[in-house]
Structures are given as C-alpha cells and as structure tokens.
Design a protein around this motif. Structure first.
Motif, PDB file in Angstrom:
ATOM      1  N   TYR A  84      13.898  -6.877  -5.531  1.00  0.00           N
ATOM      2  CA  TYR A  84      13.903  -5.569  -4.877  1.00  0.00           C
ATOM      3  C   TYR A  84      15.244  -4.931  -5.202  1.00  0.00           C
ATOM      4  O   TYR A  84      16.266  -5.250  -4.598  1.00  0.00           O
ATOM      5  CB  TYR A  84      13.716  -5.746  -3.367  1.00  0.00           C
ATOM      6  CG  TYR A  84      13.476  -4.447  -2.645  1.00  0.00           C
ATOM      7  CD1 TYR A  84      12.219  -3.863  -2.650  1.00  0.00           C
ATOM      8  CD2 TYR A  84      14.510  -3.816  -1.966  1.00  0.00           C
ATOM      9  CE1 TYR A  84      11.992  -2.661  -1.992  1.00  0.00           C
ATOM     10  CE2 TYR A  84      14.292  -2.618  -1.304  1.00  0.00           C
ATOM     11  CZ  TYR A  84      13.028  -2.043  -1.323  1.00  0.00           C
ATOM     12  OH  TYR A  84      12.809  -0.860  -0.667  1.00  0.00           O
TER      13      TYR A  84
ATOM     14  N   ASP B 582       8.030   0.627  -2.079  1.00  0.00           N
ATOM     15  CA  ASP B 582       8.375  -0.641  -1.448  1.00  0.00           C
ATOM     16  C   ASP B 582       7.565  -1.795  -2.034  1.00  0.00           C
ATOM     17  O   ASP B 582       6.637  -2.315  -1.423  1.00  0.00           O
ATOM     18  CB  ASP B 582       8.156  -0.545   0.070  1.00  0.00           C
ATOM     19  CG  ASP B 582       9.458  -0.233   0.790  1.00  0.00           C
ATOM     20  OD1 ASP B 582      10.523  -0.342   0.149  1.00  0.00           O
ATOM     21  OD2 ASP B 582       9.412   0.126   1.982  1.00  0.00           O
ATOM     22  N   LYS B 585       9.281  -6.291  -1.496  1.00  0.00           N
ATOM     23  CA  LYS B 585      10.397  -6.186  -0.561  1.00  0.00           C
ATOM     24  C   LYS B 585      10.635  -7.547   0.087  1.00  0.00           C
ATOM     25  O   LYS B 585       9.690  -8.170   0.574  1.00  0.00           O
ATOM     26  CB  LYS B 585      10.062  -5.150   0.508  1.00  0.00           C
ATOM     27  CG  LYS B 585      11.288  -4.558   1.152  1.00  0.00           C
ATOM     28  CD  LYS B 585      10.918  -3.396   2.032  1.00  0.00           C
ATOM     29  CE  LYS B 585      12.174  -2.747   2.586  1.00  0.00           C
ATOM     30  NZ  LYS B 585      11.843  -1.756   3.606  1.00  0.00           N
ATOM     31  N   GLY B 587      11.235 -10.443   2.558  1.00  0.00           N
ATOM     32  CA  GLY B 587      10.901 -10.568   3.977  1.00  0.00           C
ATOM     33  C   GLY B 587       9.492 -10.142   4.295  1.00  0.00           C
ATOM     34  O   GLY B 587       8.977 -10.433   5.373  1.00  0.00           O
ATOM     35  N   HIS B 588       8.849  -9.467   3.381  1.00  0.00           N
ATOM     36  CA  HIS B 588       7.458  -9.081   3.614  1.00  0.00           C
ATOM     37  C   HIS B 588       6.567 -10.040   2.839  1.00  0.00           C
ATOM     38  O   HIS B 588       6.874 -10.421   1.711  1.00  0.00           O
ATOM     39  CB  HIS B 588       7.223  -7.649   3.154  1.00  0.00           C
ATOM     40  CG  HIS B 588       5.907  -7.093   3.628  1.00  0.00           C
ATOM     41  ND1 HIS B 588       5.678  -6.727   4.938  1.00  0.00           N
ATOM     42  CD2 HIS B 588       4.761  -6.844   2.963  1.00  0.00           C
ATOM     43  CE1 HIS B 588       4.449  -6.276   5.051  1.00  0.00           C
ATOM     44  NE2 HIS B 588       3.867  -6.341   3.870  1.00  0.00           N
ATOM     45  N   TYR B 599       7.366   1.309  10.004  1.00  0.00           N
ATOM     46  CA  TYR B 599       8.379   0.250  10.025  1.00  0.00           C
ATOM     47  C   TYR B 599       8.155  -0.708  11.180  1.00  0.00           C
ATOM     48  O   TYR B 599       8.545  -1.869  11.125  1.00  0.00           O
ATOM     49  CB  TYR B 599       9.778   0.878  10.095  1.00  0.00           C
ATOM     50  CG  TYR B 599      10.220   1.448   8.767  1.00  0.00           C
ATOM     51  CD1 TYR B 599      10.578   0.590   7.725  1.00  0.00           C
ATOM     52  CD2 TYR B 599      10.257   2.810   8.545  1.00  0.00           C
ATOM     53  CE1 TYR B 599      10.963   1.092   6.505  1.00  0.00           C
ATOM     54  CE2 TYR B 599      10.636   3.325   7.316  1.00  0.00           C
ATOM     55  CZ  TYR B 599      10.990   2.463   6.294  1.00  0.00           C
ATOM     56  OH  TYR B 599      11.359   2.950   5.067  1.00  0.00           O
ATOM     57  N   SER B 604      10.005  -7.794   9.728  1.00  0.00           N
ATOM     58  CA  SER B 604      10.692  -8.846   8.982  1.00  0.00           C
ATOM     59  C   SER B 604      11.352  -8.335   7.710  1.00  0.00           C
ATOM     60  O   SER B 604      12.273  -8.946   7.190  1.00  0.00           O
ATOM     61  CB  SER B 604       9.698  -9.955   8.634  1.00  0.00           C
ATOM     62  OG  SER B 604       8.640  -9.407   7.873  1.00  0.00           O
ATOM     63  N   SER B 605      10.850  -7.207   7.165  1.00  0.00           N
ATOM     64  CA  SER B 605      11.404  -6.773   5.884  1.00  0.00           C
ATOM     65  C   SER B 605      12.299  -5.537   6.010  1.00  0.00           C
ATOM     66  O   SER B 605      12.914  -5.130   5.046  1.00  0.00           O
ATOM     67  CB  SER B 605      10.263  -6.452   4.909  1.00  0.00           C
ATOM     68  OG  SER B 605       9.577  -5.304   5.341  1.00  0.00           O
ATOM     69  N   ASN B 606      12.344  -4.945   7.191  1.00  0.00           N
ATOM     70  CA  ASN B 606      13.167  -3.736   7.318  1.00  0.00           C
ATOM     71  C   ASN B 606      14.620  -4.049   7.049  1.00  0.00           C
ATOM     72  O   ASN B 606      15.112  -5.129   7.369  1.00  0.00           O
ATOM     73  CB  ASN B 606      13.027  -3.141   8.731  1.00  0.00           C
ATOM     74  CG  ASN B 606      11.620  -2.641   8.968  1.00  0.00           C
ATOM     75  OD1 ASN B 606      10.818  -2.605   8.025  1.00  0.00           O
ATOM     76  ND2 ASN B 606      11.319  -2.283  10.194  1.00  0.00           N
ATOM     77  N   ARG B 607      15.282  -3.099   6.433  1.00  0.00           N
ATOM     78  CA  ARG B 607      16.691  -3.315   6.162  1.00  0.00           C
ATOM     79  C   ARG B 607      17.461  -2.047   6.497  1.00  0.00           C
ATOM     80  O   ARG B 607      16.905  -0.964   6.586  1.00  0.00           O
ATOM     81  CB  ARG B 607      16.910  -3.724   4.710  1.00  0.00           C
ATOM     82  CG  ARG B 607      15.919  -3.074   3.753  1.00  0.00           C
ATOM     83  CD  ARG B 607      16.364  -3.152   2.357  1.00  0.00           C
ATOM     84  NE  ARG B 607      16.360  -4.495   1.810  1.00  0.00           N
ATOM     85  CZ  ARG B 607      16.977  -4.800   0.666  1.00  0.00           C
ATOM     86  NH1 ARG B 607      17.612  -3.862  -0.014  1.00  0.00           N
ATOM     87  NH2 ARG B 607      16.946  -6.018   0.190  1.00  0.00           N
ATOM     88  N   LYS B 608      18.748  -2.244   6.655  1.00  0.00           N
ATOM     89  CA  LYS B 608      19.611  -1.119   6.976  1.00  0.00           C
ATOM     90  C   LYS B 608      19.572  -0.112   5.824  1.00  0.00           C
ATOM     91  O   LYS B 608      19.606  -0.487   4.660  1.00  0.00           O
ATOM     92  CB  LYS B 608      21.042  -1.652   7.153  1.00  0.00           C
ATOM     93  CG  LYS B 608      21.756  -1.042   8.323  1.00  0.00           C
ATOM     94  CD  LYS B 608      23.122  -1.694   8.468  1.00  0.00           C
ATOM     95  CE  LYS B 608      24.137  -0.644   8.854  1.00  0.00           C
ATOM     96  NZ  LYS B 608      25.497  -1.071   8.610  1.00  0.00           N
ATOM     97  N   ASP B 610      17.094   1.846   4.995  1.00  0.00           N
ATOM     98  CA  ASP B 610      15.809   1.926   4.306  1.00  0.00           C
ATOM     99  C   ASP B 610      15.472   3.365   3.945  1.00  0.00           C
ATOM    100  O   ASP B 610      15.805   4.284   4.659  1.00  0.00           O
ATOM    101  CB  ASP B 610      14.707   1.374   5.231  1.00  0.00           C
ATOM    102  CG  ASP B 610      14.210   0.036   4.754  1.00  0.00           C
ATOM    103  OD1 ASP B 610      14.210  -0.167   3.528  1.00  0.00           O
ATOM    104  OD2 ASP B 610      13.847  -0.802   5.598  1.00  0.00           O
TER     105      ASP B 610
END
Lengths: 352, 611
Positions: A84, B582, B585, B587-588, B599, B604-608, B610
């Motif tokens: 990613y 996406d 990604k 964590g997903h 979201y 689990s896959s969200n990130r700062k 995004d």
C-alpha cells in the motif's frame, strides 16, 4: 496462478526482445540512422538530434525496462498482498524537477540553433527565387544586375512563362530561369520561395532545408552546402559498394561490373542502373526488362553494386495528385563550374 | 485530512437524485424503439456510440490496409482491389486520387469518429454517471441528440465514398487552397463539401456531449463524492470535455469560413494572384496560414482529447489489476490539468516550417517541450504503481501495460519533433507518422481496448473470453511495433508522408523491402482485430454471465445490479466515503475496499491521514 506467471514471463521476454531488436536493427542498418547532412546548419541540427537521442535513449531503455521488469517480478499470488504505497512527495518532486531541468537545457540548445538558422541571410548570399506550382518547381537567378525583375500572376503560363516574368521591367532582361538548381559549394545560398496555386513545401532532405511555399506570401531559407554532388556520389559509392545478393533490394543501385547471361547478352553494364521491369503501351509489365529477374535467371547469385546518389528537391506538403513525384534536381558544383554554368545560360528575355 | 478541505467546495448532495427515483419508477415498460434506438439512457447511448465506433474503426482500418497494399507493393495489380474500388483502381492498381482520399478519410475517421466520438462517447456516457453515482446525465435528451448527430455525421462522411469524384483528398488537415479549390484536385469538389458538412454535424454532436459531461460531473455527484474522491477516469473525462468545448468551436468557425470560401466567393484563406492550371482566380486578401492556426487550435487539444481519456482508463485499470493504489493520485490529477492547459498553447508546433514568423516558432518550442514534464510524471507514476504490486493479467490489464509502453516510445520521439530546429528534417516525414500513430493512435486504441475488455461485463452483463483477448493483445502489440517502429528510420532519411509511391526517388526507394515488411505486419495486425470483433459479439450473446464485481474494483459502477436498470441503482444511490484506490490496504482482510464502505466498517485498516 499459472496464467499470471505465463503472461508475466511473456511480457518480460517480449519486452527484452523488443529492446534487443531496437538495437539490433540499428547496428544491422547503420546507414538508416539519420544520414549525414551536407550543409553547415544541417550538421548543427543533426548534432541536436544526436544530443536528444543520447538524452532520450537511456530514458527509453530504463522506463521500458522497468515496465517489463515489474511485470515480470510481480505477477499475482494469492498468498501475498501488494504494497500500500499511495504516494511519496519526494519521489514525485524528483521526477518533476529532473525532467524540467533537462528539458530546459534542451529548449535552450534548440532555440539557439533555431535562431541562428532563422537569422537573416548574409548579404553576399547567392539568391535563387523558387516558384512552386502543381507539380513543378521553377527557379530564377537575378543575373548580372543582381536584381530580379517583376513577376505578375496574370502573365503566368505554365508552358511559356511559368513564373510570369514581366519583360516590360528591364530588370528582368538578364534574369535566368531553370527547372533545376545549380549552386556552388561552400557559398551561402538564399532561397526565396513562393507558390502559384496551393501550398507546397520546398524540401532538400540532404541539406536539412524545409520551408513551405505558400501562395500569397514569400518565405525563405538559407543554407551553405558542404559537399559537391560529385564528391557525395563518390562518397556514397565508396561506403555502399559490395557484393550484394540478387533480390529486389538491388533496384535503383548501380552495378560495378558488366554482367552477361549464358548467351553473352549484356544484362547490365558497368555503371548501369539496376532497373525494374518497364511497362509496354498496354501497361503490362515486360519481364525481360527487369534486371534483377534476368540476373537470377542467368544464375547469378551475387553482384558488385553500390548506391547511386543524387541530391534532390522534393515536395513535402500534400499538394494534389502529383505530390509524390513533384521533384527537381539540385546539383552542387565547385565555384568554377558554377561560374561556367552561369555564363552559358541565356536569359529568357532573349527568347521573347 | 486531505478531504476536509475539499468537501466544502463540493457539497453536492443527492437531492437531485431523489427526484429521479420517483420519476424512474414509472418507466419500466418501454417499446423496443424507445429502449434501444431513441433511448435516453446513458448506458444505452454509450453502447450505441461503441457499436458505431466499431463499425467506423473497421472502415478506417480497411482504408489503411488499402494504403499499405499500395505502399508495400507499388504498381502490383490486385484484382480484388480493382473489383472493390471500380474506376478508382482500374486494373487493380489504386489511383493517386483515390490513394489521397484513403489518406484523408483514414485520418478523419480514426481521429474524429473512432478515437474522439467513439472513445469519448462510449466511456464518458457509460462511466461518468456510474462512477460519480447519479442516475443519468444532466440532460438525457441532449445526450441522445449528441449521439444522433454523431450518427448523422458518420453517415454523411461515409456517403462521400459514393460521389463521382471521390471523397475529400487533401489530408485530414484539409489545408486550403488545396481543399478550397475544386480545380486543384478532384477530391475538393463534392467530397470536400460532404467532409465539411459531416464535421460540422460532428462538432455539434461533440459540443452537446461535452456540455452534458461537464455539467454532470460538476452538479450530479453522489453524496460524499468530492472532486478529490473521483476516480482518475472521471477526472480525465472531465478535463477532456472541457478541452473539447473550448477548442471544437474554433474548428467549427474555420469550417464555416472554408464553406464560404468554397461556395460564396469569400477569401478568408485565399490570397491574391492564385493561378491554378494557368487560370488566374479573383480571390483577394486571404491567408492560407490562417486556416492552419484555426485548425491546429483545435487540432492539438484534439490530440489530448483522444489521449487523456485513454490515460484515465489506463490509470484505473492498472490500479485495479495491480491490486495497488495508483501512485500519486493528486499528481496524476494535476498532470492531467497541466497537459490540458498546455495543450492549448502548443498548436503552432505543427507549423514550424509553415512560413509563420520564426519567433513564434521559438515560443511554441518552449511550450511544447514543457508538456514532456507532466507526461513524465504520469509515466513514472504508472511505473511506481506497478512496483511491488500483485498483477492480475486480464486482457484489459495487458492493454493498459501496452499503453504505457507505447506512450513511452511515442512520447519520446515528440521531444525530437518539438524542437523546431530538429523538426526541419523530420516535419511531414514518416518520423511524424510513426510518432503520432504510436503515442496518440495506437496508445489511445489501447486505452479503448482496455476499456472495452474491462467494462464489457458492465455493458452487457457477460464476460468476454480471456484467451481470445490475450491472443488479440499479443498479436496487436507485436504488429503495431513492427509497423510503426521502422518508420522512424524512413523519417530520419526524410521520406515524406502522404506519398503515393516511394519509387520516384532513389533516396526513398531504398526502403522498398522495409515498406513491404511494414505492409505485411499491417495486414497481420488488421487480421488480428477479427479476434476482438468476434469475441465482442460472441460474448455479448454467449459469454459467461458476469458477476457483480468481476475485477474486485472499488469504483461505484460495480455496486449496480448485474442486469442494468434504468436509473442505475434500484434503491438509493450509495454514499461515498473514501477514495477509489484502497487496494491491498494493510489491516483489511480483502485486498480492496469499495468507495461506498464507510470507515466505521474498516476499523482495522484505517490510518491517520486517510484519503
């Protein structure tokens, strides 16, 4: 996934084969790569062409190579996920700024060259007036007085006065016209170009001269030829002479020896052009006039031959049905030969 | 973080769409004619464009093969060509007047009718509403009219094959005075009139389409679909539509002026003292160069009108099948904008040797070479998208990869041509033919092919055959390179384009065998297109049924039912929560998260930061 592997490999192999072929084709036929120019400014533009090639060729190889490589390295696997990796400002900045710098440099080089080529011709240039029409070229020299007489559209008659010279203007009385160009080597020649009917383009491929002939306006181009026709002919003969297989590639080349068939009939003489079959009145090909066919019939496998060479003027802007054969001869001679040729010409006025 | 600044400017909500829901419920029973012929549904109109374009492409390609027959075997008598063309190829040898008609119509049909009308018409119509989440175009009626004008203009253009003196034969750029004076060449008679009528209809069609695309993208995006959440396809379509609306009217005005010069005695493009076949014409005061400025003011943006949509689709398809976000999404958008802007100020690089002021040439050298910068950015971003990816080789993906290769090869030669001094030798030679066929012709065709293979399931609810698709790809790309690569060498030697035969000059006849090589590969490449056409029509009826999201893509069109419905979504239009890329990604669990997944469901896959 088997299919992925196969396509990845195919892509890689095809890609590498492509790059190899590009270079192979080049080294097999080096004569195809931008044949050397025979004018002063042409050598400069050729140099610019080479610089551009040296800059872009590595880019070409690296980017294509990376494309094939990535495709080869990353075919789909179910057990793996792609990175990613949505962006990287630093990288993007690099590949914006680096091309910008390189291009700026190229632009500066190009503009300097262009400005020099397009600067006004030196005052002592030999001036030739070029008039294009469907599908012929007409040339005029000003004669001893150094001045051209008027020409008028209403006087233009293709058979008798194609340029429409007004003989009431006394300046025209020593003007010299021709259907061919003669120019002296090593001297600046200025072509003043006009057209009678539609747009043509005055194109001297060997001298890197190209300028549209536009009805209703005058355009010009000046250049300085570096090699006489005779020298260039000899040069081409020297570099292309060799034993060559008898096939259709021979058409248009010159035989370096006399070749005869079994009965002793001459197929082609030394110095003779290897011709295609001619057509009879009905438009049918007469096979017995085809030199290549006759040579192979006579069992001759290879012959000594070389390329013929003539400077040429061609039309480079679609101008109608005869566009593809709107040609004229251009001969570069030494100054003495030029002076002699000039002194032998009779001004058109004297024919009136 | 990125989005918060954008949402305000694009606070377009779905109230317009709500109105539509109620309307569309009444429309279930339609007659055959209103459903398939005079349809107002954007998906059907897209298909109409596609089918028309396929037909025009077959015509355009056949014309090129006829030309290649002449160039590869000059003077050879082909009896079937004699039968096909009648008096234009007596004895089976194409006559020069017909050869030049082939040159002209091949260019016109391919550039305008296939790669502009066909490519834009098909994919803009299909994808803009589906990808931005709306039920149809801003004006479905205008949209249908746009198609029917396109259809009419295609018919008029093709009808010119049946006039006595033959079709227009002045090249697709129809430079006057040649195109203005019937006495100068036979094709400038009725054939030229039909060309101008056809192009006028075409431009009207293009404008109706363009205005519609622009207003749809601006006004009708679904909730959450801020501009910065639009797929690159829509971005490229949007910018392309703007280019078209700004540039085509200029060609239209030029065409009208030319009609006046031809038929009503004006002299916009015709100067004093024209003498054709010893006859002095009484035109006065015009300038042939003026036409070139007007033509290329459209003509250059036109190149990008053809290429940008292909770039957009390629970006999308590369990302989907590489299972990886497109690298540098914003840079890609800015590059599209930069290319679009620059495309308006480079037109005179087609005129370096035309006799215009050389200083003007200098300016255009500068602007022209600048285009290489956004082009380089796009190329490097595509390459980086592939780096550490997970590539699925669908036929669409192969074409997208092929596009990148062709774009590099053809783009690089543009750097030679853009430098006026180098262009002296290369202008109007086969170097140019090679350059634009690779970078704009073939590359855009690859975009078109990629789009057809990728969105076929959305159009016809069936899958195309993969094996045939791959064979089609390999045969096509190999023959393309074999056809166009050698042409660079001819161009360096200075072989002019638009020559009926190269046998008239020693310096061009040295390429006899090369020309035959090119012609043979052109025939192979042409034959390979049968695979696509067969695959296309066969799959339409007999293909495997499509699944809802066969490529596991993120964009909204794959949330619509497999069987298309009028209004696109049977219920509410999905709301968009994230950008379209996406893929993989961390964590997903799956390697894609569609745009409409909030979201809150992907903790689990969200990130700062995004998108």
């Amino acid at each position: 996934m088997k299919n992925s592997r196969l396509n990845a490999t195919l892509f890689f192999v095809a890609g590498i084969a492509f790059l190899i072929l590009v270079f192979y084709a080049h080294f097999q036929n080096p004569q195809w790569y931008l044949p050397a120019a025979t004018s002063v400014h042409g050598l400069v533009t050729d140099h610019l062409f080479d610089i551009t090639m040296w800059i872009t060729l590595p880019v070409f190889v690296i980017t294509q190579g990376l494309l094939f490589l990535f495709v080869f390295l990353y075919p789909h696997r179910d057990d793996k996920k792609a990175d990613y990796y949505p962006n990287n400002h630093k990288l993007e900045l690099i590949w914006t700024i680096v091309p910008a710098i390189v291009l700026t440099w190229l632009i500066v080089q190009g503009l300097q060259t262009w400005a020099n080529i397009k600067s006004p011709a030196p005052a002592d240039a030999e001036v030739i007036e070029v008039t294009a029409e469907q599908f012929a070229w007409n040339f005029r020299w000003s004669g001893k007085d150094g001045k051209f007489g008027r020409n008028k559209p209403e006087l233009m008659k293709a058979s008798t006065n194609p340029i429409g010279i007004d003989f009431d203007d006394s300046l025209s009385h020593d003007d010299i016209t021709s259907k061919e160009i003669f120019i002296p080597v090593g001297k600046t020649v200025l072509f003043n170009i006009q057209a009678k009917d539609v747009i043509h383009s005055f194109y001297l491929p060997h001298f890197r001269v190209k300028m549209d002939a536009v009805p209703g306006m005058r355009t010009n181009f000046w250049m300085n030829p570096t090699m006489t026709s005779a020298d260039k002919k000899e040069d081409v003969k020297r570099t292309t002479k060799g034993l060559k297989e008898v096939d259709e590639r021979l058409y248009g080349q010159v035989s370096d020896e006399t070749y005869k068939d079994a009965n002793g009939n001459v197929i082609v003489e030394k110095g003779g052009i290897i011709k295609r079959a001619e057509r009879d009145q009905n438009g049918n090909l007469v096979k017995s006039t085809d030199v290549v066919l006759r040579l192979s019939k006579a069992g001759i496998k290879k012959i000594m031959a070389y390329h013929d060479f003539n400077y040429v003027l061609a039309c480079a802007e679609l101008c109608g049905l005869g566009h593809y054969k709107m040609r004229a001869a251009i001969t570069v001679v030494t100054q003495q030969e030029y002076d002699k040729w000039m002194s032998e010409q009779t001004p058109d006025f004297e024919y009136q | 973080m990125e989005t918060s600044t954008q949402t305000q400017s694009t606070a377009v909500h779905s109230h317009t769409n709500d109105v539509h829901i109620h309307e569309h419920e009444h429309h279930h029973h339609q007659s055959f004619i209103s459903k398939y012929i005079f349809s107002l549904d954007h998906k059907t109109i897209g298909k109409q464009y596609l089918i028309t374009a396929i037909f025009m492409a077959i015509v355009g390609m056949s014309l090129s093969l006829l030309m290649r027959a002449q160039l590869g075997w000059p003077g050879e008598q082909f009896s079937f060509i004699g039968k096909l063309l009648g008096k234009f190829a007596e004895g089976g040898i194409i006559k020069p007047e017909y050869y030049y008609a082939l040159v002209t119509l091949h260019g016109t049909i391919m550039v305008f009718f296939v790669l502009t009308g066909g490519l834009s018409g098909t994919f803009f119509n299909l994808l803009i509403p589906l990808q931005i989440g709306t039920r149809d175009m801003a004006s479905p009626l205008l949209n249908a009219l746009s198609y029917w004008f396109f259809f009419a203009s295609s018919c008029v253009m093709l009808s010119s094959f049946f006039v006595m003196a033959g079709p227009a034969s002045g090249g697709w750029t129809i430079y006057p005075p040649l195109s203005a004076l019937p006495e100068a060449t036979p094709g400038s008679g009725t054939g030229m009139t039909l060309w101008l009528v056809s192009m006028s209809l075409f431009i009207a069609s293009g404008l109706m389409g363009g205005i519609n695309y622009i207003s749809t993208v601006i006004n009708m995006r679904t909730k959450g679909m801020s501009l910065w959440k639009m797929p690159l396809t829509v971005w490229s379509f949007f910018i392309t539509a703007i280019l078209g609306v700004l540039s085509f009217p200029v060609l239209f005005s030029g065409a009208i002026m030319l009609v006046f010069d031809r038929s009503f005695g004006t002299s916009f493009f015709l100067p004093d003292g024209l003498v054709v076949a010893d006859k002095l014409l009484n035109h006065s005061g015009g300038s042939p160069i003026l036409w070139q400025h007007l033509f290329w003011f459209l003509g250059h943006p036109e190149v990008y009108i053809v290429l940008l949509p292909a770039m957009g689709m390629v970006s999308e398809i590369l990302s989907v099948n590489a299972r990886k976000p497109i690298f540098g999404y914003k840079a890609m958008v800015y590059a599209i904008m930069a290319i679009g802007f620059l495309s308006f100020i480079v037109w005179a690089h087609h005129m370096f040797q035309s006799g215009m002021n050389p200083f003007l040439g200098s300016v255009f050298v500068f602007t022209t070479l600048l285009i290489a910068i956004p082009s380089a950015v796009k190329t490097f971003n595509w390459l980086t998208t592939l780096y550490r990816s997970n590539i699925i080789f669908t036929p669409a993906m192969l074409y997208a990869l092929g596009f990148v290769s062709l774009f590099i090869t053809g783009g690089i030669t543009g750097i030679f041509l853009g430098n006026a001094a180098v262009d002296i030798q290369l202008h109007d030679t086969y170097f140019v033919v090679a350059h634009f066929h690779l970078v704009m012709g073939a590359a855009s065709f690859f975009g078109l092919f990629a789009g057809v293979y990728h969105w076929f399931p959305k159009m016809f609810s069936k899958m195309m055959n993969n094996t045939l698709g791959k064979w089609h790809f390999w045969l096509t790309i190999i023959s393309l390179y074999c056809v166009f690569f050698p042409m660079h060498y001819m161009g360096m030697a200075g072989v002019p384009r638009r020559y009926y035969a190269f046998t008239e000059y020693e310096w061009t006849s040295m390429f006899t065998d090369l020309n035959r090589f090119i012609s043979i590969w052109a025939l192979i490449g042409g034959a390979a297109q049968v695979l696509l056409i067969f695959n296309f029509f066969w799959s339409m009826f007999k293909g495997k049924p499509a699944t809802a999201n066969p490529w596991k893509a993120n964009t909204l069109e794959w949330t619509t039912p497999i069987k298309p419905v009028h209004g696109n979504w049977p219920g509410e239009i999905p709301e968009v929560h994230r950008w379209p890329y996406d893929y993989s990604k961390p964590g997903h669990e799956e390697d894609y998260i569609p745009q409409h997944i909030p979201y809150s469901e992907t903790g689990s896959s969200n990130r700062k930061g995004d998108y």
